[in-house]
Design a protein around this motif. Structure first.
Motif: not given
Length: 200
Positions: A127-145
């Motif tokens: 199973i692959v959990v998929d999100a656009s690269e823009e969303l991946q980037l935005a979520r990770t910047v917010k989560r990990d600082n």
């Protein structure tokens, strides 16, 4: 035991998916957690790492100094290879044991490197959990600082998104809100429970 593998790029929402499945009572074995467990204080692998690289990579409290080790393996390919050859079989064995001991209808192996390593051989469905690269980037910047540059470097080191999707048996689309994800997971859980029952 019917075993399902779940993977996804950084920031795709893999943990949100596995957290939900755990709420349904499903055993989730997280490869990242296992990788930390096998080098915990008192574990034989930690002694071997200390013997090989020197005691300076052990903190005063007796734990692994991950930052010091990371510096070594990023600058020295042979050191990285040595470490992987030591740890990969131990991690694999621990994952197999934990999956074998699972008491739920099916079990999940959650791993960011499921498709990059031989871990996919341990599962019957990918199973692959998929999100656009823009969303991946935005979520990770917010989560990990972290900075965008750091996240982009991690994303570049991972399997390309399209390649990951090609290898999926099931794709979870995590481009929308949490409600959309939850609805997909209710259906997924029903489907996997049925498949696991039929495969007995």
């Amino acid at each position: 035991m019917y075993i399902v593998g779940i993977t996804g790029g950084i920031g795709s929402g893999k943990n949100a998916v596995t957290d939900h499945l755990q709420e349904f009572g499903i055993t989730v074995v997280d490869a990242d957690v296992v990788a930390r467990e096998v080098v915990a204080k008192g574990e034989p692998a930690l002694d071997k790492i200390s013997e090989h690289f020197g005691s300076h990579i052990i903190t005063e409290s007796g734990d692994l100094d991950r930052t010091a080790l990371r510096k070594i393996i990023f600058s020295d390919k042979t050191a990285k290879t040595w470490l992987e050859q030591l740890l990969h079989p131990i991690i694999r064995q621990s994952i197999k044991q934990q999956l074998h001991d699972a008491a739920s209808g099916y079990a999940v192996l959650s791993s960011p490197l499921l498709l990059e390593t031989d871990q996919h051989e341990l599962v019957e469905t990918v199973i692959v959990v998929d999100a656009s690269e823009e969303l991946q980037l935005a979520r990770t910047v917010k989560r990990d600082n972290s900075s965008e540059e750091q996240i982009k470097a991690i994303m570049a080191a991972q399997l390309p998104r399209q390649e990951r999707l090609k290898k999926a048996d099931i794709i979870i689309d995590n481009n929308a809100d949490l409600e959309s994800l939850e609805n997909q997971l209710i259906k997924l859980h029903t489907k996997l429970s049925k498949t696991a029952e039929e495969s007995k």
